[in-house]
Design an enzyme around this catalytic site. Structure first.
Site, PDB file in Angstrom:
ATOM      1  N   SER A 127      -3.945  57.165  25.545  1.00  0.00           N
ATOM      2  CA  SER A 127      -3.317  56.785  24.279  1.00  0.00           C
ATOM      3  C   SER A 127      -4.394  56.569  23.218  1.00  0.00           C
ATOM      4  O   SER A 127      -5.366  55.851  23.452  1.00  0.00           O
ATOM      5  CB  SER A 127      -2.536  55.479  24.438  1.00  0.00           C
ATOM      6  OG  SER A 127      -1.480  55.687  25.339  1.00  0.00           O
ATOM      7  N   ARG A 148      -5.738  45.356  26.787  1.00  0.00           N
ATOM      8  CA  ARG A 148      -6.876  46.293  26.807  1.00  0.00           C
ATOM      9  C   ARG A 148      -8.203  45.646  26.396  1.00  0.00           C
ATOM     10  O   ARG A 148      -9.041  46.259  25.725  1.00  0.00           O
ATOM     11  CB  ARG A 148      -6.609  47.488  25.882  1.00  0.00           C
ATOM     12  CG  ARG A 148      -5.365  48.262  26.188  1.00  0.00           C
ATOM     13  CD  ARG A 148      -5.517  49.149  27.411  1.00  0.00           C
ATOM     14  NE  ARG A 148      -4.360  50.002  27.545  1.00  0.00           N
ATOM     15  CZ  ARG A 148      -3.302  49.752  28.323  1.00  0.00           C
ATOM     16  NH1 ARG A 148      -3.278  48.662  29.092  1.00  0.00           N
ATOM     17  NH2 ARG A 148      -2.292  50.588  28.381  1.00  0.00           N
ATOM     18  N   GLU A 189      -6.984  52.590  20.221  1.00  0.00           N
ATOM     19  CA  GLU A 189      -7.096  52.111  21.606  1.00  0.00           C
ATOM     20  C   GLU A 189      -8.329  52.757  22.261  1.00  0.00           C
ATOM     21  O   GLU A 189      -9.001  52.142  23.084  1.00  0.00           O
ATOM     22  CB  GLU A 189      -5.830  52.464  22.390  1.00  0.00           C
ATOM     23  CG  GLU A 189      -5.850  51.908  23.795  1.00  0.00           C
ATOM     24  CD  GLU A 189      -4.474  51.747  24.397  1.00  0.00           C
ATOM     25  OE1 GLU A 189      -3.555  51.268  23.701  1.00  0.00           O
ATOM     26  OE2 GLU A 189      -4.319  52.093  25.576  1.00  0.00           O
TER      27      GLU A 189
HETATM   28  C1  LIG Z   1      -4.935  61.168  30.624  1.00  0.00           C
HETATM   29  C2  LIG Z   1      -5.277  59.690  30.447  1.00  0.00           C
HETATM   30  C3  LIG Z   1      -4.308  58.736  30.715  1.00  0.00           C
HETATM   31  C4  LIG Z   1      -4.607  57.374  30.555  1.00  0.00           C
HETATM   32  N1  LIG Z   1      -3.637  56.453  30.846  1.00  0.00           N
HETATM   33  C5  LIG Z   1      -3.935  55.140  30.771  1.00  0.00           C
HETATM   34  C6  LIG Z   1      -2.944  54.147  31.122  1.00  0.00           C
HETATM   35  O1  LIG Z   1      -1.827  54.452  31.483  1.00  0.00           O
HETATM   36  N2  LIG Z   1      -3.294  52.854  31.030  1.00  0.00           N
HETATM   37  C7  LIG Z   1      -4.542  52.463  30.624  1.00  0.00           C
HETATM   38  O2  LIG Z   1      -4.806  51.250  30.580  1.00  0.00           O
HETATM   39  N3  LIG Z   1      -5.481  53.369  30.278  1.00  0.00           N
HETATM   40  C8  LIG Z   1      -5.205  54.688  30.344  1.00  0.00           C
HETATM   41  N4  LIG Z   1      -6.166  55.610  30.009  1.00  0.00           N
HETATM   42  C9  LIG Z   1      -7.469  55.154  29.461  1.00  0.00           C
HETATM   43  C10 LIG Z   1      -8.568  54.937  30.510  1.00  0.00           C
HETATM   44  O3  LIG Z   1      -8.341  55.716  31.673  1.00  0.00           O
HETATM   45  C11 LIG Z   1      -8.693  53.466  30.911  1.00  0.00           C
HETATM   46  O4  LIG Z   1      -9.012  52.661  29.795  1.00  0.00           O
HETATM   47  C12 LIG Z   1      -9.770  53.257  31.998  1.00  0.00           C
HETATM   48  O5  LIG Z   1      -9.660  51.935  32.480  1.00  0.00           O
HETATM   49  C13 LIG Z   1     -11.193  53.500  31.508  1.00  0.00           C
HETATM   50  O6  LIG Z   1     -12.036  53.509  32.634  1.00  0.00           O
HETATM   51  P1  LIG Z   1     -13.414  54.317  32.629  1.00  0.00           P
HETATM   52  O7  LIG Z   1     -14.065  54.121  33.942  1.00  0.00           O
HETATM   53  O8  LIG Z   1     -13.178  55.728  32.231  1.00  0.00           O
HETATM   54  O9  LIG Z   1     -14.213  53.539  31.489  1.00  0.00           O
HETATM   55  P2  LIG Z   1     -15.013  54.141  30.242  1.00  0.00           P
HETATM   56  O10 LIG Z   1     -14.086  54.920  29.391  1.00  0.00           O
HETATM   57  O11 LIG Z   1     -16.238  54.825  30.715  1.00  0.00           O
HETATM   58  O12 LIG Z   1     -15.431  52.806  29.490  1.00  0.00           O
HETATM   59  C14 LIG Z   1     -14.451  51.999  28.888  1.00  0.00           C
HETATM   60  C15 LIG Z   1     -15.045  50.611  28.659  1.00  0.00           C
HETATM   61  O13 LIG Z   1     -15.291  49.994  29.910  1.00  0.00           O
HETATM   62  C16 LIG Z   1     -16.651  49.576  29.984  1.00  0.00           C
HETATM   63  N5  LIG Z   1     -17.100  49.742  31.378  1.00  0.00           N
HETATM   64  C17 LIG Z   1     -16.864  50.781  32.212  1.00  0.00           C
HETATM   65  N6  LIG Z   1     -17.446  50.553  33.395  1.00  0.00           N
HETATM   66  C18 LIG Z   1     -18.068  49.366  33.305  1.00  0.00           C
HETATM   67  C19 LIG Z   1     -18.851  48.592  34.192  1.00  0.00           C
HETATM   68  N7  LIG Z   1     -19.132  48.999  35.442  1.00  0.00           N
HETATM   69  N8  LIG Z   1     -19.331  47.409  33.762  1.00  0.00           N
HETATM   70  C20 LIG Z   1     -19.064  46.963  32.506  1.00  0.00           C
HETATM   71  N9  LIG Z   1     -18.329  47.647  31.623  1.00  0.00           N
HETATM   72  C21 LIG Z   1     -17.841  48.838  32.023  1.00  0.00           C
HETATM   73  C22 LIG Z   1     -17.411  50.474  29.027  1.00  0.00           C
HETATM   74  O14 LIG Z   1     -18.588  49.837  28.562  1.00  0.00           O
HETATM   75  C23 LIG Z   1     -16.379  50.620  27.922  1.00  0.00           C
HETATM   76  O15 LIG Z   1     -16.448  49.461  27.122  1.00  0.00           O
HETATM   77  C24 LIG Z   1      -5.902  56.978  30.144  1.00  0.00           C
HETATM   78  C25 LIG Z   1      -6.883  57.965  29.899  1.00  0.00           C
HETATM   79  C26 LIG Z   1      -6.573  59.294  30.061  1.00  0.00           C
HETATM   80  C27 LIG Z   1      -7.649  60.331  29.823  1.00  0.00           C
END
Ligand SMILES: Cc1cc2nc3c(=O)[nH]c(=O)nc-3n(C[C@H](O)[C@H](O)[C@H](O)COP(=O)(O)OP(=O)(O)OC[C@H]3O[C@@H](n4cnc5c(N)ncnc54)[C@H](O)[C@@H]3O)c2cc1C
Length: 318
Positions: free
Chosen positions: A226, A177, A308
């Site tokens: 998580s 992560r 996380e």
């Molecule tokens: C119901 C649920 C289930 C989930 N299951 C999983 C799972 O199974 N596995 C898992 O790994 N995660 C899981 N997650 C967590 C999450 O979905 C992941 O971490 C996902 O990759 C985050 O993406 P996001 O676009 O929402 O990023 P954000 O939450 O908006 O940002 C997360 C990080 O990424 C950075 N970021 C985002 N976009 C960019 C960009 N374009 N350039 C630079 N940095 C950027 C942000 O600055 C921040 O540091 C889950 C979440 C939920 C709500």
């Protein structure tokens, strides 16, 4: 309660652009948990050139926070002293050539997985992750034994200085992560290579994964996935030959914190490692409950849980 005294960058020092710039923009509706105070500015660039020009002209000491769809974030109630950059329509294309899938950073993981499956490319693990490609690369998102690191060939960024750069997996230095991205850089696209598969079989696998999620996780609630990492390499006796991995949900259960509440925040009764907003939680409720869980788990088992979910921004001060 008072908003924290803020040092807003004057509008005059924020470059003009073809994109959309909003001052003092609340972030709650842009996160899955539906909490969070305002960003000093929210910038939504029209396209890559627009983003480049904006970052190049933005004073070098103005902090930038790129945001995906907020599925791994608690934005604190006092908001973010930064220009938040959120990519939209100009950054969500998906192109497939053989086994190679190139997706814009704003494309949703689920769309990428579905389109790849249509073309017989196995990126099925992305189907149940509710984030964007930018967030998947940054967080090395993964599930069911596969990680973004396993399939990523190249990621393109716009640096804080406004230059386009391609990064290799080595540059990104993927960890659990976590990746290394240059400070203030915005991911704009990623190229993945997945194994070949039969489209019908890939779609069936994704349907099974979705069903499993719905059965075991509070997928209909507001959460950020998580809450804590699984504690790795823990030895309950302190002896090296007794090291074993534990599940975060299990140690939370053992500490009696399944279903625990604080204001509108709750540790989900369905999956105790999911922190949920039951309706009117503040970021302080959510983070505060998480900290109570960490304390209780430490007191009962000696284990220190690590967050996380990313927590960003300022708390409100009394
Ligand atoms: C119901 C649920 C289930 C989930 N299951 C999983 C799972 O199974 N596995 C898992 O790994 N995660 C899981 N997650 C967590 C999450 O979905 C992941 O971490 C996902 O990759 C985050 O993406 P996001 O676009 O929402 O990023 P954000 O939450 O908006 O940002 C997360 C990080 O990424 C950075 N970021 C985002 N976009 C960019 C960009 N374009 N350039 C630079 N940095 C950027 C942000 O600055 C921040 O540091 C889950 C979440 C939920 C709500």
């Amino acid at each position: 309660m008072l908003r924290q005294i803020r040092d807003l960058a004057p509008m005059a020092s924020i470059p003009t652009s073809r994109g959309r710039l909003t001052e003092n923009r609340p972030l709650n509706d842009l996160t899955w948990l539906r909490v969070g105070g305002p960003a000093d500015y929210l910038f939504q660039p029209a396209d890559t050139e627009d983003l480049q020009a904006f970052l190049r002209d933005l004073p070098a000491d103005t902090p930038v926070f790129p945001m995906g769809v907020g599925s791994n974030l608690i934005v604190r109630d006092g908001g973010l002293r930064a220009v938040v950059i959120r990519l939209g329509r100009g950054f969500n294309g998906i192109a497939i050539d053989g086994n190679t899938v190139t997706a814009g950073a704003a494309a949703l993981d689920a769309h990428v997985a579905r389109k790849a499956a249509d073309a017989g490319v196995d990126l099925t693990f992305l189907r149940t992750i509710p984030g964007s490609v930018g967030g998947a690369v940054r967080m090395n998102a993964g599930c069911y034994g596969s990680y973004t690191a396993d399939v990523l060939q190249k990621a393109s960024i716009v640096t804080r200085q406004g230059e386009i750069k391609d990064l290799t997996p080595e540059d990104l230095n993927f960890r659990y992560r976590q990746t290394d991205l240059p400070e203030g850089a915005v991911l704009i696209s990623a190229t993945f290579e997945g194994p070949k598969g039969d489209p019908a079989e890939l779609h069936a696998r994704m349907a099974a994964q979705l069903k499993k999620r719905d059965e075991t996780q509070p997928t209909k609630d507001r959460s950020a996935g998580s809450t804590f990492r699984n504690p790795a390499g823990f030895s309950s006796t302190g002896k090296a030959d007794d090291v074993h991995d534990l599940k975060a949900w299990k140690v939370i259960d053992d500490a009696g914190m399944r279903g625990a509440t604080k204001g509108g925040a709750q540790m989900s009764p369905k999956h105790s490692n999911f922190l949920i907003n039951t309706g009117d939680a503040t970021a302080a409720d959510l983070e505060g409950l998480g900290e109570e869980v960490r304390k209780k788990v430490y007191e009962t088992s000696g284990i220190t849980l690590e967050w996380e979910i990313m927590r960003v921004g300022d708390p409100l001060i009394e």
